[in-house]
Structure formats: structure tokens, C-alpha cells
Design a protein around this motif. Structure first.
Motif, mmCIF file in Angstrom:
data_model
loop_
_atom_site.group_PDB
_atom_site.id
_atom_site.type_symbol
_atom_site.label_atom_id
_atom_site.label_comp_id
_atom_site.label_asym_id
_atom_site.label_seq_id
_atom_site.Cartn_x
_atom_site.Cartn_y
_atom_site.Cartn_z
ATOM 1 N N ASN A 42 6.329 -7.937 -17.570
ATOM 2 C CA ASN A 42 5.789 -7.151 -18.825
ATOM 3 C C ASN A 42 4.931 -6.002 -18.435
ATOM 4 O O ASN A 42 4.704 -5.445 -19.374
ATOM 5 N N SER A 43 4.819 -5.752 -16.999
ATOM 6 C CA SER A 43 4.049 -4.616 -16.696
ATOM 7 C C SER A 43 4.625 -3.185 -16.919
ATOM 8 O O SER A 43 5.978 -3.225 -16.704
ATOM 9 N N GLN A 44 4.045 -2.368 -17.188
ATOM 10 C CA GLN A 44 4.129 -1.019 -17.285
ATOM 11 C C GLN A 44 3.669 -0.207 -16.410
ATOM 12 O O GLN A 44 2.481 0.382 -16.496
ATOM 13 N N ILE A 45 4.196 0.031 -15.324
ATOM 14 C CA ILE A 45 3.545 0.620 -14.098
ATOM 15 C C ILE A 45 3.888 2.098 -13.918
ATOM 16 O O ILE A 45 4.614 2.700 -14.162
ATOM 17 N N LYS A 46 2.649 2.867 -13.803
ATOM 18 C CA LYS A 46 2.678 4.131 -13.682
ATOM 19 C C LYS A 46 1.937 4.648 -12.487
ATOM 20 O O LYS A 46 0.907 4.020 -11.900
ATOM 21 N N ILE A 47 2.220 5.716 -11.762
ATOM 22 C CA ILE A 47 1.727 6.263 -10.524
ATOM 23 C C ILE A 47 1.272 7.826 -10.753
ATOM 24 O O ILE A 47 2.055 8.260 -11.356
ATOM 25 N N ILE A 48 0.028 7.958 -10.718
ATOM 26 C CA ILE A 48 -0.475 9.097 -10.764
ATOM 27 C C ILE A 48 -0.586 9.955 -9.513
ATOM 28 O O ILE A 48 -1.430 9.616 -8.713
ATOM 29 N N CYS A 49 0.365 10.927 -9.234
ATOM 30 C CA CYS A 49 0.349 11.696 -8.003
ATOM 31 C C CYS A 49 -0.311 13.052 -8.327
ATOM 32 O O CYS A 49 -0.072 13.931 -8.927
ATOM 33 N N ASN A 50 -1.564 12.916 -7.728
ATOM 34 C CA ASN A 50 -2.446 14.292 -8.164
ATOM 35 C C ASN A 50 -2.464 15.329 -6.896
ATOM 36 O O ASN A 50 -3.313 16.048 -6.932
ATOM 37 N N GLY A 51 -1.425 15.164 -6.006
ATOM 38 C CA GLY A 51 -1.412 16.186 -5.023
ATOM 39 C C GLY A 51 -0.371 17.161 -5.358
ATOM 40 O O GLY A 51 -0.080 18.124 -4.567
ATOM 41 N N SER A 52 0.365 17.413 -6.481
ATOM 42 C CA SER A 52 1.452 18.245 -6.913
ATOM 43 C C SER A 52 0.655 19.295 -7.650
ATOM 44 O O SER A 52 0.374 19.207 -8.836
ATOM 45 N N ALA A 53 0.445 20.380 -6.749
ATOM 46 C CA ALA A 53 -0.201 21.562 -7.391
ATOM 47 C C ALA A 53 -1.330 21.503 -8.365
ATOM 48 O O ALA A 53 -1.594 22.255 -9.159
ATOM 49 N N GLY A 54 -2.172 20.322 -7.969
ATOM 50 C CA GLY A 54 -3.347 20.161 -8.616
ATOM 51 C C GLY A 54 -3.065 19.463 -10.238
ATOM 52 O O GLY A 54 -4.014 19.222 -10.679
ATOM 53 N N GLU A 55 -1.779 19.058 -10.264
ATOM 54 C CA GLU A 55 -1.234 18.561 -11.611
ATOM 55 C C GLU A 55 -1.249 17.141 -11.414
ATOM 56 O O GLU A 55 -0.619 16.406 -10.417
ATOM 57 N N GLN A 56 -1.622 16.251 -12.267
ATOM 58 C CA GLN A 56 -1.369 14.733 -12.310
ATOM 59 C C GLN A 56 -0.030 14.673 -12.903
ATOM 60 O O GLN A 56 0.349 15.099 -14.110
ATOM 61 N N VAL A 57 0.824 13.996 -12.166
ATOM 62 C CA VAL A 57 2.231 13.611 -12.806
ATOM 63 C C VAL A 57 2.313 11.957 -12.915
ATOM 64 O O VAL A 57 2.076 11.360 -11.845
ATOM 65 N N ASP A 58 2.700 11.660 -14.345
ATOM 66 C CA ASP A 58 3.052 10.318 -14.344
ATOM 67 C C ASP A 58 4.313 10.040 -13.683
ATOM 68 O O ASP A 58 5.360 10.508 -14.229
ATOM 69 N N LEU A 59 4.590 8.995 -12.898
ATOM 70 C CA LEU A 59 5.697 8.627 -12.157
ATOM 71 C C LEU A 59 5.976 7.329 -12.626
ATOM 72 O O LEU A 59 5.274 6.271 -12.193
ATOM 73 N N VAL A 60 7.118 6.848 -13.460
ATOM 74 C CA VAL A 60 7.297 5.611 -13.751
ATOM 75 C C VAL A 60 7.951 5.089 -12.887
ATOM 76 O O VAL A 60 9.167 5.345 -12.340
ATOM 77 N N LEU A 61 7.636 3.702 -12.660
ATOM 78 C CA LEU A 61 8.470 2.604 -11.409
ATOM 79 C C LEU A 61 9.278 1.912 -12.445
ATOM 80 O O LEU A 61 8.722 1.079 -13.412
ATOM 81 N N THR A 62 10.428 1.849 -12.182
ATOM 82 C CA THR A 62 11.383 1.162 -13.100
ATOM 83 C C THR A 62 11.844 -0.207 -12.495
ATOM 84 O O THR A 62 12.032 -1.185 -13.287
ATOM 85 N N GLN A 63 11.235 -0.328 -11.304
ATOM 86 C CA GLN A 63 11.723 -1.688 -10.605
ATOM 87 C C GLN A 63 10.645 -2.495 -10.574
ATOM 88 O O GLN A 63 9.490 -2.404 -9.896
ATOM 89 N N VAL A 64 10.845 -3.459 -11.421
ATOM 90 C CA VAL A 64 9.635 -4.876 -11.561
ATOM 91 C C VAL A 64 10.165 -6.118 -11.212
ATOM 92 O O VAL A 64 11.440 -6.172 -11.382
ATOM 93 N N PRO A 65 9.488 -6.794 -10.826
ATOM 94 C CA PRO A 65 9.815 -8.390 -10.614
ATOM 95 C C PRO A 65 10.798 -8.883 -11.659
ATOM 96 O O PRO A 65 10.634 -8.573 -12.817
ATOM 97 N N VAL A 66 11.733 -9.614 -11.184
ATOM 98 C CA VAL A 66 12.448 -10.446 -12.011
ATOM 99 C C VAL A 66 11.856 -11.850 -12.231
ATOM 100 O O VAL A 66 11.404 -12.374 -11.284
ATOM 101 N N GLU A 67 11.829 -12.369 -13.378
ATOM 102 C CA GLU A 67 11.199 -13.590 -13.598
ATOM 103 C C GLU A 67 11.758 -14.845 -12.532
ATOM 104 O O GLU A 67 12.806 -14.888 -12.382
ATOM 105 N N ASN A 68 10.667 -15.508 -12.040
ATOM 106 C CA ASN A 68 10.919 -16.597 -11.193
ATOM 107 C C ASN A 68 11.592 -16.095 -9.862
ATOM 108 O O ASN A 68 12.237 -17.048 -9.118
ATOM 109 N N GLU A 69 11.393 -14.914 -9.746
ATOM 110 C CA GLU A 69 11.926 -14.317 -8.359
ATOM 111 C C GLU A 69 10.822 -14.227 -7.178
ATOM 112 O O GLU A 69 9.797 -13.953 -7.604
#
Length: 505
Positions: A478-505
Motif C-alpha cells: 500500500n506504500s506510495q514511495i517517493k524519492i526527493i533528489c535534491n542534487g538536480s540544479a538545487g531543485e527538489q524532484v519527486d521521483l515516484v518508484l513504481t516497483q513495490v512488493p507483491v503481497e506474500n512475496e
């Protein structure tokens, strides 16, 4: 005088003369067959056997050495001595002696050693008394499995007329192993070496003082000494071997200074383990499962905390590192559930597999610039709330931070190149829906969603290079994972990770 009276008088004189001659004939000479009749020489013909009775020895009476030992002469010059090679007389044919008295000399030569396994499995032996001052060496397994052995004492009648310290120089491998009735041993400053597992499983041994000349505590020396509370180590100690104090579940104090041991065993000193300043080596599992230790100070000479060194020290709350620690190896602090914070030294390069696994109270850890590897499962199931992984770290292993249910923020360095599968599986703080009840009281309802903030000090391009093979098992389904990359020209960029675990895996 009549003939009758004269005959009676002559008969009386003859009878008295014969009586005197009989007494003289019955008296044993001082020297028979070339063997002196004293308590220091052991022969079955001339020395009375000690029968194992527990008669007390008075202050002005020396014990009599037991008879029946086998001896072997070592050397042939003026330094020659005897070693005891056999004592089966005391443990065969239904004879189960409770007490044995070791002679000081034999055939006018000192008895200096007890050979390997001489008293092994003497299951009725409860007391050993050593006469004189010559015994120096106890061989490997000499008293192994003597389950009833409770006292091992030295008697110097010419000195004090009382029991004093054992003047041994060497105690062999497993010499007193499984002597689980042995409660106390005191040694003189002559002792130089202890063998592997010398006191292993001596489950009633409560305290011991290691003399100054003993510089090494070998592997398994006190393993399984579950009643051992107090150890005074030599100030000259340089190494503590693998499993040396493994499963010493009541160990409280280790010091190079004199310990004021309470007379009442119900009174316990506060736990404090300060290793001697000259110690440079700690073996694997040296303090494994020492569940009463609450704090430990490691000296400057320690550079590696080896595998499982403090595994299962559940009460340990504080660790003081004084040296330039380079590596904390696998399982080093695993299951140390009492640790609340940990500061790694600037020299640390690697945190091993499962090193801090299941440290449920560990909420804070400070890392450093020298660190380059956080290995598999390093902080699995820990209580960490946030962590700043500084520049220099290149590798985060599989499940390194898995199931850290209090972890709300992670900062990754731009130097990172690998994040292993499941490194953050089931990690994060569960989001709660808050509502107000009819009585005005707030009600929190779990949503099943794990929330966590990830920051990366590098650019989006650098981050994509780290996850080019696809990160997996982030958070939960159920997680909505985001990565804030703050090394891109001083801007914070939200990077959505689409790969999350499958239940019972």
C-alpha cells in the motif's frame, strides 16, 4: 633358697626377656627395602592409604597423601621430576573416593605435573588437596567431567598449616571442564597459561582472579559458566579468545582492578565491563549471550568487533568504543535489544551482516564519512527512527533496513551505487486515520499504509543509475514511495518508484 623358688624366679626372668625381644622384633625399621617411612613417599607397601573419608585435618597435622598413583620420571639430572600418569586406584573396583591427596614428592624427587585425563570422569571425586608446593602443571582434561569436584586446594603444612593458593604455572586444555560443582579457585602469581576450555561449563564458579602473568584468555575458557559474576583480569591481558565468556548468563563485572566481591551472594554489584587497556583482540562470540551485562568499554587497541562478539547481550544499553574500529562484523550486536543509541567511530569502514539485527530499542545511530558498506540485514528489525547515510557509502545490502517500523526518514548519499533487494521492505511508520468520536475523543485507525521520506543528495540521473535494475520491495503493497533528489540544479524532484512488493512475496 629352695629349688622350687629358684625355678620360679628363673622362669619369670625368661618370660620378661622374651617379651622385650618380641617388642623389638615387631618394631618396623626406619628404612625397609630402601624406602623411607614418611608421608612424602608413595608406596603401597609402606604408606597408609587415604580412604576417602572426610575427616577434618587439624592445624598441627598434615594430610597423608593417597596411595596407588602411577608415576613417570621426567629428566635425569638434578632438575628431574615426577609426573602423575595414573590414579585409577581411586575409581575402580567399586572404590569411589570422594577425596584425593596429591603428594609433594616421590622417591625424593618433586611431583610437578598431572598428566592428561588422569582424573577424567571421576564422578565421585569432590575434593582434591595438593601437598607441598611442587605441583606446577595440570594436563589437558586432567579433571574433566568430575561433576562432583567442589574444592581444589593446596596444603603447605610447613608454611601456614592451612589451605592456601594453588601455585600452578599451567592449566591444560579442558582441565576442569564440566566440573559443575566447583565454586571457587584462587591462584598464586606463578600461573602463566590457561588452556582452551579450561573451566568450560563449571556452572557453579562465581568469581575468579586471573594472575598478572596470564596474558591470554583462550577460546571457551569460561564458556557456559552460568553462575560466574566477577572476573578480575590481569592488566597484562592482550587477547580474549572466541567464546571465552559465551553463555556466562550472570556475568556482571570484568575489571583489571581488584573487585570488592560481596560476601553475600544475594548482593550483586552493578554491571560494568571495562576490558584491560592492553587488549587488542576479541574473538568471535567472546561475550555471546551474556544477558546481564549492561555496558562495556572497549580499549583503544581493538580495531575489529568480530562476528557475534556481543550477540544476545539483551541488557546491554551502552557501548563505549575508544579505538579506531575498522569493522563491526556479522551479528556483532544482534539481539542486543537494550541498546538505544550508537555512535560509530570515524574509522569504521563496514557494518556486517545482521550486525544490529533485532535491536528493537536502537532509535539513533550516527554514521561517518569512512563507512562504505552496510551489509545484508545490518539493521533488520531495529528501532531506528531516522538515519543519515553519509557520503562514502557505496553499498546497502539486502534487507539492510527491512521491517524498521519506526523509520520515518532516510538520507542517501550521492556515492551510493547498490541498494539490495528488500533493503526497505515493510519499512516505515504506519499512517493513521484520525477521527473524532461522539464524546469528542480522537480515534486513530490504522490504514495499512507505511509512510517514509527518502532523500538522495545526488541528481535524478545518478539515482536512476543506482536503481537501473529496478529497486524492489519498498515499503509494503500500500506504500506510495517517493524519492526527493535534491542534487538536480538545487531543485527538489519527486521521483515516484513504481516497483513495490507483491503481497506474500
Amino acid at each position: 633358697m629352695t629349688k622350687k623358688r629358684s625355678f620360679v624366679l628363673i622362669a619369670i626372668v625368661v618370660i620378661m626377656a622374651l617379651s622385650v625381644l618380641g617388642l623389638v622384633a615387631c618394631k618396623k625399621p626406619a628404612d625397609v627395602d630402601g624406602v623411607k617411612n614418611d608421608n612424602n613417599l608413595q608406596t603401597e607397601q609402606t604408606t597408609p592409604n587415604y580412604n576417602g573419608d572426610k575427616d577434618e585435618v587439624s592445624d598441627d597435622e598434615s594430610p597423608v597423601a593417597s596411595v596407588g598413583f602411577g608415576f613417570e620420571l621426567v629428566g635425569s639430572d638434578e632438575n628431574a621430576y615426577y609426573t602423575i600418569t595414573d590414579a585409577s586406584f581411586a575409581n575402580i573396583n567399586g572404590k569411589k573416593y570422594a577425596e584425593i591427596i596429591i603428594p609433594d614428592v616421590y622417591n625424593e624427587k618433586p611431583v610437578k605435573a598431572i598428566n592428561n585425563e588422569v582424573f577424567k570422569k571421576f564422578d565421585s571425586l569432590s575434593s582434591v588437596i595438593v601437598l607441598g608446593h611442587n605441583l606446577e602443571i595440570i594436563g589437558d582434561g586432567a579433571f574433566r567431567d568430575c561433576a562432583a569436584l567442589a574444592t581444589f586446594e593446596f596444603f603447605e603444612a610447613a608454611d601456614t598449616g592451612d589451605y592456601t593458593m594453588v601455585p600452578l604455572k599451567s592449566i591444560g586444555n579442558s582441565a576442569f571442564m564440566n566440573c559443575n560443582a566447583l565454586g571457587k579457585l584462587v591462584f598464586s602469581d606463578k600461573l602463566e597459561t590457561l588452556g582452551l576450555g579450561a573451566f568450560r561449563n563449571c556452572s557453579k564458579l562465581e568469581s575468579i582472579v586471573i594472575p598478572e602473568k596470564v596474558t591470554e584468555i583462550p577460546a571457551q575458557t569460561f564458556q557456559g559458566c552460568s553462575s560466574l559474576r566477577y572476573i578480575q583480569l590481569s592488566k597484562e591481558t592482550t587477547s580474549i579468545g572466541a567464546e571465552a565468556f559465551d553463555k556466562c548468563t550472570n556475568l556482571l563485572v570484568i575489571s583489571e582492578n581488584e573487585i570488592d566481591v560481596p560476601d553475600d551472594n544475594k548482593v550483586k554489584l552493578p554491571s560494568s565491563v571495562i576490558l584491560p587497556s592492553k587488549v587488542t583482540s576479541l574473538g568471535e562470540k567472546a561475550f555471546n549471550a551474556c544477558t546481564k551485562i549492561t555496558n562495556i568499554t572497549l580499549p583503544e587497541g581493538i580495531v575489529n568487533i568480530n562476528e557475534g562478539t556481543f550477540y544476545g547481550c539483551t541488557a546491554m544499553a551502552e557501548v563505549t568504543l575508544q579505538g579506531e574500529i575498522v569493522e563491526i562484523d556479522d551479528n556483532a550486536f544482534r539481539n542486543c535489544s537494550g541498546i538505544k543509541k550508537f555512535t560509530t567511530p570515524s574509522s569504521l569502514r563496514r557494518i556486517g551482516k545482521n550486525a544490529f539485527r533485532n535491536t528493537s530499542k536502537l532509535e539513533s545511530i550516527t554514521l561517518n564519512q569512512s563507512l562504505h558498506t552496510i551489509d545484508d540485514g545490518a539493521f533488520l528489525l531495529s528501532g531506528i527512527k531516522s538515519i543519515n547515510i553519509l557520503g562514502g557509502v557505496t553499498y546497502i545490502g539486502k534487507e539492510a533496513f527491512a521491517e524498521c517500523k519506526k523509520l520515518s526518514k532516510v538520507v542517501f548519499p550521492a556515492t551510493l551505487s547498490v541498494i539490495g533487494d528488500g533493503a526497505f521492505r515493510e519499512t516505515g511508520v504506519e499512517k493513521m486515520d484520525v477521527s473524532t468520536g461522539e464524546d469528542g475523543v480522537e480515534i486513530e485507525t490504522p490504514t495499512g499504509i507505511l509512510e517514509i521520506t527518502y532523500e538522495f543528495t545526488g541528481t535524478v540521473e545518478q539515482w536512476n543509475a543506482v536503481i537501473k535494475n529496478g529497486p524492489s520491495f519498498w515499503g509494503n503493497i500500500n506504500s506510495q514511495i517517493k524519492i526527493i533528489c535534491n542534487g538536480s540544479a538545487g531543485e527538489q524532484v519527486d521521483l515516484v518508484l513504481t516497483q513495490v512488493p507483491v503481497e506474500n512475496e
